[in-house]
Design an enzyme around this catalytic site. Sequence first.
Site, PDB file in Angstrom:
ATOM      1  N   LYS A 212       0.727  -1.227  -0.110  1.00 41.86           N
ATOM      2  CA  LYS A 212      -0.038  -0.094   0.102  1.00 41.86           C
ATOM      3  C   LYS A 212       0.831   1.192  -0.071  1.00 41.86           C
ATOM      4  CE  LYS A 212      -4.194  -2.195   2.052  1.00 41.86           C
ATOM      5  NZ  LYS A 212      -5.029  -1.842   3.182  1.00 41.86           N
TER       6      LYS A 212
ATOM      7  N   SER B  22       2.663  -5.982   3.621  1.00 44.65           N
ATOM      8  CA  SER B  22       1.542  -6.762   4.552  1.00 44.65           C
ATOM      9  C   SER B  22       1.934  -8.273   4.136  1.00 44.65           C
ATOM     10  CB  SER B  22       0.235  -6.423   4.518  1.00 44.65           C
ATOM     11  OG  SER B  22      -0.107  -4.983   5.135  1.00 44.65           O
TER      12      SER B  22
ATOM     13  N   TYR C 126       1.001 -11.956   3.186  1.00 41.97           N
ATOM     14  CA  TYR C 126      -0.108 -12.622   2.847  1.00 41.97           C
ATOM     15  C   TYR C 126      -0.287 -13.949   3.808  1.00 41.97           C
ATOM     16  CZ  TYR C 126      -1.872 -10.556  -1.698  1.00 41.97           C
ATOM     17  OH  TYR C 126      -2.569  -9.578  -2.463  1.00 41.97           O
ATOM     18  N   LEU C 127      -1.776 -14.260   3.836  1.00 40.56           N
ATOM     19  CA  LEU C 127      -2.137 -15.494   4.517  1.00 40.56           C
ATOM     20  C   LEU C 127      -2.127 -16.416   3.624  1.00 40.56           C
ATOM     21  CD1 LEU C 127      -5.013 -14.175   6.861  1.00 40.56           C
ATOM     22  CD2 LEU C 127      -2.381 -14.687   7.637  1.00 40.56           C
TER      23      LEU C 127
ATOM     24  N   ASP D 292     -13.967   1.933   9.894  1.00 38.32           N
ATOM     25  CA  ASP D 292     -14.166   1.353   8.765  1.00 38.32           C
ATOM     26  C   ASP D 292     -14.333  -0.259   8.639  1.00 38.32           C
ATOM     27  OD1 ASP D 292     -14.837   1.391   5.875  1.00 38.32           O
ATOM     28  OD2 ASP D 292     -12.530   1.058   5.334  1.00 38.32           O
TER      29      ASP D 292
ATOM     30  N   ASP E 247      -6.990  -4.956   7.265  1.00 34.90           N
ATOM     31  CA  ASP E 247      -7.286  -3.593   6.585  1.00 34.90           C
ATOM     32  C   ASP E 247      -7.526  -2.553   7.786  1.00 34.90           C
ATOM     33  OD1 ASP E 247      -7.575  -2.049   4.519  1.00 34.90           O
ATOM     34  OD2 ASP E 247      -9.523  -2.703   3.930  1.00 34.90           O
TER      35      ASP E 247
END
Length: 541
Positions: free
Chosen positions: A232, A336, A338-339, A405, A425
């Site tokens: 991001k 971040s 990843y799973l 959010d 997120d």
Amino acid sequence: MMLRRDRLLLSVTLTAIFTADLYFVLLPKLRHRQPGPGDGGCICPSSRGTNFTIAGYSGLTTPWPSNTTSMDLQGMEVRATDNPTDWGSKLGRLFAHPLYNIQTPELVLEERLLQSEEVMGYYRRKVSRWERHMKLYSEAATLLEHQATFDPEASWLKFHLGINRYALYAREDPTITRLLKDMQSTTVISADYTQDEKALKGACDCTRVVKPSGYHLKLALKMQNFGKAMFKPMRQQRDQETPDDLFYFVDFQRHNAEIAAFHLDRILDFRRVPPVVGRLVNLTGEILLTTHNEDLRSVFFTSPANNTCFFAKCLYVCKTEYAVCGSPDLLEGSMSAYLPGLSIAPRISIPNPWIRSYTFTGREEWEVNPLYCDTIKQLYPYNSGNRLLNIIDMAIFDFLIGNMDRHHYEIFTKFGDEGFLLHFDNARGFGKHSQDEMSILAPLSQCCIIKRSTLLRLQLLSQDRYRLSDVMRESLGGDALQPVLTEPHLQALDRRLQRVLKTVHRCVRRLGEAQVITTDFVDTSAMPESVKPVSAPNKER
């Protein structure tokens, strides 16, 4: 004569009683409140905080786990002589505390998310497929070629194998440190849009999507060891606050919020946020020249200042004003981890019962009905087990970071209703340090229940020796993009923590401790009395 003797006897008796009271009652209390300079075992209540204190000197007495009534605060504390190396580090002192050294039960096969043999076969097939695809692009002169290797000992793979029904990773797992370093420095061999960004193609118009896709631009980057991270990019400067007139659902996503949220999640001992680290990415060398996606390549351009820029592919925001730009090629962002893929570790996305209205005028029932939680408590899966308590954990986490959010949450289907919630997120957190959005705490204030373990850690972090802002500052200091948060955001964490504790305090005064604070510890009577650690949770809390 008899009267004088009685008076003398009464005076002697009263003097003896007063002396005994002073010696045996008042002096011990004074010594307990004012420890000597060498005593590192006392956690004194904060002079400026709420009187909901750990030490139990005044206000609401802290509840300790069952069968640990003999464990006083000194027994829970780590002395200076225990680990002199970490004594100057508040973060080291925090993680050395018994609350952060809970003995997790030995995991059985069903409590692990993945099995080693199954995972190795799955990823070897993916690597073979990748190598076949690379042969198709081998003659493309515009692409950089990188040698990729599959390492069974890679940190991302160890991270996947370490996920269990209690958390995403163990407290002392060295794999996480390795993974953060790898995401920060390993060569990128491929870049692409994320799956949800790809899903918007062809359905990206203002009648169906309220928020511009360009506001949450993100990319999937593949590393040389076949690890994968979500990138991001930076959209906002550290010292910028979200404008008052901006709705939460069109707010920018902040890369530094993702980084800070991971560190806060670890400090709270939730361990439900996938590892995140900051990185400077070369937009040309690590994205434009490595991507095989023509849509992504087509949105790159050079700005008038000769900087490399790109924007989202969504049709109605294919404009340069939504772009992000390097300087001239380098751009900082969050990475971040990843799973595991959904085909081997299925997850389900569930609407948050306290979801907000994503319209300009609408309001949800929880916003107008103070008894809303009574209804939720009657509904599956919130009418039993840990799900509602985990929702409240998530609400406390979101309140601390200022995230409005949280419209859905995810769980691993393998762990069923008792599985932990993934705190995904978090990029819309840390938008305003000057405002505390109390509506985020609605699950706590309306339901008035909280896990005992969560409360104990929040109380610990409200004390001067473990102050939340200090341990966060220290933890974030190891990131390459430091300072990750400005000082006003760090100070806001302390202020919001006090608000959480005051909310719990009000609940306890109204309903009683037994109804508000839920015990989530197992029996500790079999453990040694010397510096007895708090026991592991009963399942996942």
